[in-house]
Design a protein around this motif. Structure first.
Motif, PDB file in Angstrom:
ATOM      1  N   THR A 258      31.541  51.624  25.749  1.00  0.00           N
ATOM      2  CA  THR A 258      30.563  50.551  25.927  1.00  0.00           C
ATOM      3  C   THR A 258      31.271  49.266  26.348  1.00  0.00           C
ATOM      4  OG1 THR A 258      29.170  51.552  24.229  1.00  0.00           O
ATOM      5  CG2 THR A 258      28.709  49.261  24.805  1.00  0.00           C
ATOM      6  N   PHE A 259      32.377  48.963  25.695  1.00  0.00           N
ATOM      7  CA  PHE A 259      33.162  47.774  26.036  1.00  0.00           C
ATOM      8  C   PHE A 259      33.660  47.844  27.480  1.00  0.00           C
ATOM      9  CE2 PHE A 259      37.356  45.730  26.290  1.00  0.00           C
ATOM     10  CZ  PHE A 259      36.998  44.418  25.976  1.00  0.00           C
ATOM     11  N   ILE A 260      34.222  48.979  27.860  1.00  0.00           N
ATOM     12  CA  ILE A 260      34.766  49.132  29.219  1.00  0.00           C
ATOM     13  C   ILE A 260      33.662  48.977  30.254  1.00  0.00           C
ATOM     14  CG2 ILE A 260      35.824  50.764  30.827  1.00  0.00           C
ATOM     15  CD1 ILE A 260      37.418  51.878  28.403  1.00  0.00           C
ATOM     16  N   ILE A 261      32.521  49.599  30.025  1.00  0.00           N
ATOM     17  CA  ILE A 261      31.440  49.525  31.015  1.00  0.00           C
ATOM     18  C   ILE A 261      30.880  48.109  31.111  1.00  0.00           C
ATOM     19  CG2 ILE A 261      29.100  50.328  31.540  1.00  0.00           C
ATOM     20  CD1 ILE A 261      30.020  53.115  30.647  1.00  0.00           C
ATOM     21  N   LEU A 262      30.769  47.409  29.990  1.00  0.00           N
ATOM     22  CA  LEU A 262      30.324  46.014  30.055  1.00  0.00           C
ATOM     23  C   LEU A 262      31.326  45.150  30.814  1.00  0.00           C
ATOM     24  CD1 LEU A 262      28.796  45.531  26.503  1.00  0.00           C
ATOM     25  CD2 LEU A 262      27.597  45.243  28.682  1.00  0.00           C
ATOM     26  N   ILE A 263      32.603  45.373  30.581  1.00  0.00           N
ATOM     27  CA  ILE A 263      33.642  44.637  31.327  1.00  0.00           C
ATOM     28  C   ILE A 263      33.544  44.964  32.813  1.00  0.00           C
ATOM     29  CG2 ILE A 263      36.156  44.477  31.703  1.00  0.00           C
ATOM     30  CD1 ILE A 263      35.209  42.878  29.289  1.00  0.00           C
ATOM     31  N   LEU A 264      33.349  46.243  33.141  1.00  0.00           N
ATOM     32  CA  LEU A 264      33.189  46.630  34.543  1.00  0.00           C
ATOM     33  C   LEU A 264      31.996  45.912  35.172  1.00  0.00           C
ATOM     34  CD1 LEU A 264      33.912  50.471  34.393  1.00  0.00           C
ATOM     35  CD2 LEU A 264      35.309  48.728  35.522  1.00  0.00           C
ATOM     36  N   CYS A 265      30.884  45.857  34.469  1.00  0.00           N
ATOM     37  CA  CYS A 265      29.691  45.186  35.006  1.00  0.00           C
ATOM     38  C   CYS A 265      29.947  43.696  35.218  1.00  0.00           C
ATOM     39  CB  CYS A 265      28.502  45.384  34.064  1.00  0.00           C
ATOM     40  SG  CYS A 265      27.864  47.059  34.025  1.00  0.00           S
ATOM     41  N   ILE A 266      30.574  43.064  34.253  1.00  0.00           N
ATOM     42  CA  ILE A 266      30.848  41.628  34.352  1.00  0.00           C
ATOM     43  C   ILE A 266      31.759  41.327  35.532  1.00  0.00           C
ATOM     44  CG2 ILE A 266      32.056  39.711  33.216  1.00  0.00           C
ATOM     45  CD1 ILE A 266      30.904  40.882  30.538  1.00  0.00           C
ATOM     46  N   PHE A 267      32.837  42.096  35.678  1.00  0.00           N
ATOM     47  CA  PHE A 267      33.798  41.808  36.740  1.00  0.00           C
ATOM     48  C   PHE A 267      33.335  42.323  38.103  1.00  0.00           C
ATOM     49  CE2 PHE A 267      36.335  40.667  33.168  1.00  0.00           C
ATOM     50  CZ  PHE A 267      37.069  39.599  33.651  1.00  0.00           C
ATOM     51  N   TYR A 268      32.470  43.316  38.125  1.00  0.00           N
ATOM     52  CA  TYR A 268      31.874  43.746  39.397  1.00  0.00           C
ATOM     53  C   TYR A 268      31.002  42.619  39.944  1.00  0.00           C
ATOM     54  CZ  TYR A 268      29.201  46.409  42.803  1.00  0.00           C
ATOM     55  OH  TYR A 268      28.603  46.844  43.958  1.00  0.00           O
ATOM     56  N   LYS A 269      30.232  42.014  39.066  1.00  0.00           N
ATOM     57  CA  LYS A 269      29.391  40.874  39.465  1.00  0.00           C
ATOM     58  C   LYS A 269      30.273  39.728  39.966  1.00  0.00           C
ATOM     59  CE  LYS A 269      25.560  38.304  39.279  1.00  0.00           C
ATOM     60  NZ  LYS A 269      24.523  38.413  40.243  1.00  0.00           N
ATOM     61  N   ARG A 270      31.370  39.467  39.257  1.00  0.00           N
ATOM     62  CA  ARG A 270      32.291  38.401  39.667  1.00  0.00           C
ATOM     63  C   ARG A 270      32.938  38.727  41.016  1.00  0.00           C
ATOM     64  NH1 ARG A 270      35.949  36.363  35.029  1.00  0.00           N
ATOM     65  NH2 ARG A 270      33.895  35.728  34.340  1.00  0.00           N
ATOM     66  N   PHE A 271      33.310  39.996  41.216  1.00  0.00           N
ATOM     67  CA  PHE A 271      33.886  40.396  42.507  1.00  0.00           C
ATOM     68  C   PHE A 271      32.851  40.235  43.611  1.00  0.00           C
ATOM     69  CE2 PHE A 271      34.638  43.719  45.710  1.00  0.00           C
ATOM     70  CZ  PHE A 271      35.834  43.236  46.226  1.00  0.00           C
ATOM     71  N   HIS A 272      31.619  40.604  43.326  1.00  0.00           N
ATOM     72  CA  HIS A 272      30.547  40.467  44.311  1.00  0.00           C
ATOM     73  C   HIS A 272      30.340  39.002  44.697  1.00  0.00           C
ATOM     74  CE1 HIS A 272      26.640  40.376  46.164  1.00  0.00           C
ATOM     75  NE2 HIS A 272      26.088  39.824  45.105  1.00  0.00           N
ATOM     76  N   GLU A 273      30.365  38.117  43.730  1.00  0.00           N
ATOM     77  CA  GLU A 273      30.106  36.705  43.988  1.00  0.00           C
ATOM     78  C   GLU A 273      31.278  36.004  44.668  1.00  0.00           C
ATOM     79  OE1 GLU A 273      29.218  35.253  40.092  1.00  0.00           O
ATOM     80  OE2 GLU A 273      27.097  35.817  40.233  1.00  0.00           O
ATOM     81  N   LYS A 274      32.497  36.277  44.208  1.00  0.00           N
ATOM     82  CA  LYS A 274      33.649  35.516  44.686  1.00  0.00           C
ATOM     83  C   LYS A 274      34.617  36.325  45.535  1.00  0.00           C
ATOM     84  CE  LYS A 274      33.355  32.558  40.662  1.00  0.00           C
ATOM     85  NZ  LYS A 274      33.945  32.134  39.420  1.00  0.00           N
ATOM     86  N   GLY A 275      34.550  37.656  45.438  1.00  0.00           N
ATOM     87  CA  GLY A 275      35.481  38.485  46.188  1.00  0.00           C
ATOM     88  C   GLY A 275      36.923  38.326  45.750  1.00  0.00           C
TER      89      GLY A 275
ATOM     90  N   ILE B  97      40.560  38.843  44.041  1.00  0.00           N
ATOM     91  CA  ILE B  97      41.472  39.950  43.768  1.00  0.00           C
ATOM     92  C   ILE B  97      41.623  40.144  42.262  1.00  0.00           C
ATOM     93  CG2 ILE B  97      43.868  40.735  44.024  1.00  0.00           C
ATOM     94  CD1 ILE B  97      42.265  40.909  46.579  1.00  0.00           C
ATOM     95  N   GLY B  98      41.545  39.065  41.494  1.00  0.00           N
ATOM     96  CA  GLY B  98      41.642  39.165  40.042  1.00  0.00           C
ATOM     97  C   GLY B  98      40.525  40.020  39.468  1.00  0.00           C
ATOM     98  N   ALA B  99      39.299  39.795  39.934  1.00  0.00           N
ATOM     99  CA  ALA B  99      38.162  40.592  39.457  1.00  0.00           C
ATOM    100  C   ALA B  99      38.323  42.052  39.876  1.00  0.00           C
ATOM    101  CB  ALA B  99      36.856  40.021  39.994  1.00  0.00           C
ATOM    102  N   LEU B 100      38.804  42.273  41.091  1.00  0.00           N
ATOM    103  CA  LEU B 100      39.021  43.639  41.561  1.00  0.00           C
ATOM    104  C   LEU B 100      40.125  44.316  40.748  1.00  0.00           C
ATOM    105  CD1 LEU B 100      38.148  45.783  43.602  1.00  0.00           C
ATOM    106  CD2 LEU B 100      39.870  44.869  45.171  1.00  0.00           C
ATOM    107  N   SER B 101      41.135  43.569  40.362  1.00  0.00           N
ATOM    108  CA  SER B 101      42.215  44.119  39.531  1.00  0.00           C
ATOM    109  C   SER B 101      41.683  44.557  38.166  1.00  0.00           C
ATOM    110  CB  SER B 101      43.326  43.089  39.340  1.00  0.00           C
ATOM    111  OG  SER B 101      43.859  42.708  40.577  1.00  0.00           O
TER     112      SER B 101
END
Length: 176
Positions: A55-72, A74-78
């Motif tokens: 659950t923790f991993i998937i929530l982190i994935l969702c949060i950083f996927y959104k961040r990658f989508h918004e800002k593109g 490399i940190g979020a993609l990492s």
């Protein structure tokens, strides 16, 4: 204890994720309220198993996927790469559909030509670290034979459980 603590952290992460996506505190509160009073959630989060970690991993994935989508960034993609590697090492059965869902969402809704190289490198790194685990863990030995009959039996079972525990068919007859 670590799993229960992670379950509490998951509640906070859900609140932040919903707040960030809806920008509405009431909706974030409602989502969190429903999660906190979900008996299955509470029972699963206190067990010393993979549930709270996934659950923790998937929530982190969702949060950083959104961040990658918004800002593109490399940190979020990492963080996405590390999250998918962690998910692949934690639960094989959840890695495939979650990775496929994120990947298909990206291809359908967010394809940006400038990100293709970074996405390709990310998928390569995920593959390098996850495929060996799939190959050495004998994952397929835990599955049954896939047939139309087994799919139908599973579908029938799920319908019975929904009818018994969630929405009885009688409820829909009364509404109709």
């Amino acid at each position: 204890l670590p799993f229960a603590v992670l379950g509490v952290i998951n509640v906070l992460l859900l609140y932040l994720f919903v707040l960030k996506n809806t920008k509405d505190k009431f909706i974030a509160f409602c989502a969190t309220f429903l999660l906190v009073f979900s008996v299955p959630y509470l029972l699963l989060m206190r067990q010393s198993r993979y549930y709270s970690l996934v659950t923790f991993i998937i929530l982190i994935l969702c949060i950083f996927y959104k961040r990658f989508h918004e800002k593109g960034s490399i940190g979020a993609l990492s963080v996405l790469v590390l999250g998918f590697i962690a998910l692949g090492h934690t639960v094989h059965g959840m890695f495939v559909p979650v990775f496929a869902a994120f990947f298909l969402h990206y291809l359908i809704f967010l394809p940006k030509r400038k990100d293709f190289l970074n996405i390709g490198v990310a998928i390569f790194l995920i593959g390098v670290f996850v495929v060996p685990i799939f190959l050495t863990s004998n994952t397929m030995s835990h599955t049954g034979e896939l047939s139309f009959e087994s799919l139908w039996d599973n579908f029938e079972f799920q319908c019975r459980m929904i009818n018994k525990y969630i929405f009885p068919a009688f409820f829909f007859i009364i509404i109709y």
